[in-house]
Write an enzyme that holds these catalytic residues in place. Sequence first.
Site, PDB file in Angstrom:
ATOM      1  N   ARG A 148       4.902  28.787 -19.154  1.00  0.00           N
ATOM      2  CA  ARG A 148       4.107  29.946 -18.758  1.00  0.00           C
ATOM      3  C   ARG A 148       5.007  31.156 -18.541  1.00  0.00           C
ATOM      4  O   ARG A 148       6.209  31.024 -18.296  1.00  0.00           O
ATOM      5  CB  ARG A 148       3.343  29.656 -17.475  1.00  0.00           C
ATOM      6  CG  ARG A 148       2.369  28.484 -17.564  1.00  0.00           C
ATOM      7  CD  ARG A 148       1.746  28.224 -16.206  1.00  0.00           C
ATOM      8  NE  ARG A 148       0.725  27.187 -16.253  1.00  0.00           N
ATOM      9  CZ  ARG A 148       0.966  25.891 -16.044  1.00  0.00           C
ATOM     10  NH1 ARG A 148       2.205  25.490 -15.770  1.00  0.00           N
ATOM     11  NH2 ARG A 148      -0.019  25.017 -16.090  1.00  0.00           N
ATOM     12  N   HIS A 263       0.397  34.032 -22.981  1.00  0.00           N
ATOM     13  CA  HIS A 263      -0.155  32.752 -22.531  1.00  0.00           C
ATOM     14  C   HIS A 263      -0.721  31.953 -23.695  1.00  0.00           C
ATOM     15  O   HIS A 263      -0.639  30.714 -23.706  1.00  0.00           O
ATOM     16  CB  HIS A 263      -1.250  32.985 -21.484  1.00  0.00           C
ATOM     17  CG  HIS A 263      -1.760  31.724 -20.867  1.00  0.00           C
ATOM     18  ND1 HIS A 263      -1.048  31.015 -19.923  1.00  0.00           N
ATOM     19  CD2 HIS A 263      -2.909  31.036 -21.062  1.00  0.00           C
ATOM     20  CE1 HIS A 263      -1.729  29.947 -19.563  1.00  0.00           C
ATOM     21  NE2 HIS A 263      -2.871  29.935 -20.232  1.00  0.00           N
ATOM     22  N   ARG A 266       1.266  29.174 -25.628  1.00  0.00           N
ATOM     23  CA  ARG A 266       1.272  27.784 -25.172  1.00  0.00           C
ATOM     24  C   ARG A 266       0.373  26.898 -26.036  1.00  0.00           C
ATOM     25  O   ARG A 266       0.638  25.708 -26.214  1.00  0.00           O
ATOM     26  CB  ARG A 266       0.791  27.706 -23.716  1.00  0.00           C
ATOM     27  CG  ARG A 266       1.843  28.005 -22.703  1.00  0.00           C
ATOM     28  CD  ARG A 266       1.263  28.246 -21.328  1.00  0.00           C
ATOM     29  NE  ARG A 266       0.401  27.201 -20.813  1.00  0.00           N
ATOM     30  CZ  ARG A 266       0.813  26.094 -20.207  1.00  0.00           C
ATOM     31  NH1 ARG A 266       2.123  25.867 -20.090  1.00  0.00           N
ATOM     32  NH2 ARG A 266      -0.037  25.215 -19.720  1.00  0.00           N
ATOM     33  N   HIS A 289      -0.094  20.744 -16.469  1.00  0.00           N
ATOM     34  CA  HIS A 289      -1.482  20.876 -16.050  1.00  0.00           C
ATOM     35  C   HIS A 289      -1.792  19.889 -14.932  1.00  0.00           C
ATOM     36  O   HIS A 289      -1.264  18.787 -14.898  1.00  0.00           O
ATOM     37  CB  HIS A 289      -2.428  20.609 -17.227  1.00  0.00           C
ATOM     38  CG  HIS A 289      -2.528  21.762 -18.163  1.00  0.00           C
ATOM     39  ND1 HIS A 289      -2.901  21.619 -19.491  1.00  0.00           N
ATOM     40  CD2 HIS A 289      -2.310  23.083 -17.987  1.00  0.00           C
ATOM     41  CE1 HIS A 289      -2.901  22.813 -20.079  1.00  0.00           C
ATOM     42  NE2 HIS A 289      -2.544  23.701 -19.188  1.00  0.00           N
ATOM     43  N   TYR A 298      -1.919   6.020 -14.911  1.00  0.00           N
ATOM     44  CA  TYR A 298      -1.723   4.824 -15.720  1.00  0.00           C
ATOM     45  C   TYR A 298      -0.899   5.092 -16.969  1.00  0.00           C
ATOM     46  O   TYR A 298      -0.402   4.152 -17.598  1.00  0.00           O
ATOM     47  CB  TYR A 298      -3.092   4.261 -16.132  1.00  0.00           C
ATOM     48  CG  TYR A 298      -3.977   3.993 -14.952  1.00  0.00           C
ATOM     49  CD1 TYR A 298      -5.003   4.863 -14.619  1.00  0.00           C
ATOM     50  CD2 TYR A 298      -3.768   2.895 -14.145  1.00  0.00           C
ATOM     51  CE1 TYR A 298      -5.809   4.635 -13.519  1.00  0.00           C
ATOM     52  CE2 TYR A 298      -4.568   2.647 -13.050  1.00  0.00           C
ATOM     53  CZ  TYR A 298      -5.578   3.514 -12.737  1.00  0.00           C
ATOM     54  OH  TYR A 298      -6.376   3.281 -11.639  1.00  0.00           O
TER      55      TYR A 298
END
Length: 327
Positions: A148, A263, A266, A289, A298
């Site tokens: 970012r 941005h 990304r 994120h 998991y």
Amino acid sequence: KAAEEKRRRETEYNTVGGYAERFLAERGLRATTVRGYRILLRTRILPWFADMPLVDVTLSEIKRWRASLDPETESSNAAAYRVLRALLVAAEEEELIFRAPPKIRGAGSSRVKRIVRPATLEEISAIVDAVPPRLRLFVVLAAFVGLREGELLELRRSDIDGIAGRVSVSRTIDKEPLPGATDPCPNYSRGIGPPKTRSGIRVVHVPPPFLPMLQRHLLEYAAPGGEGLLFPGDRTDHMSTRFLMDRFREARKAADRPDLTIHHLRHTALTIAGQHGATAAELQARAGHASQAAMAIYQHATLDRDKLLADQIGATYEAWVEGRSTS
């Protein structure tokens, strides 16, 4: 009189406006989150609910409020509903109200009006060629690593392993217009802190084709010392937003992508990683994120797997360069 004053204070405290102030003060929210909440409170929530007691905020009242909002600001309306909902749930937890009104399905989400088209390798190459040399690595780290803007501006030499191509992200810059600023592209005061969520703290790898660029940048453009900024400003302080955006706007014109933002770069990094079979957890780890949290429990993304992703992204770029040179 003392009893009347006490009742008056309790009445004020238990209104939506009164409780909102304490909510913002006591919840330990980030400064940027508080600023965003205050804007939504001032422009959408409090004009309707400011003096209303919390106990009077019913489902039907919320529906009337939502019907009064401008339908052209769907995204902000959804965000305002989420803030109001958070206030009422918190009030329920503190037993200021018996129960928060039922959740309105879909009220906290909005339709995606415009899907961002990821930049192509050709477009990114044009942008890299068009920006000043000191900004070329900035574009590469955004478009091929997925960092970012605030993370990039706060990177320091100590965060970079120029040999292995590892980048440690642990801080970001919050941008807030200086008080009284009226310029549409003002200078910014800078608040440095950890990423908004724990997922933002991560280690990612630079694709191998860009390691020489990284190493040259460290030699020629980064500020000296372990705490030296990777992308310093003219005064060895943080690079100004005005300087960055003025150059990026010109560069995206050269790529014929006037719609592209920093941005949005990304999206290219994550799209390529997804094309190489990155799992949702790996994409989450590389992008920083906070979503997909349950899956991440998991499916642990490891540094070795992230390095493999970087290698594959680099191979894609090298194949494109070779193909262009032979065509």
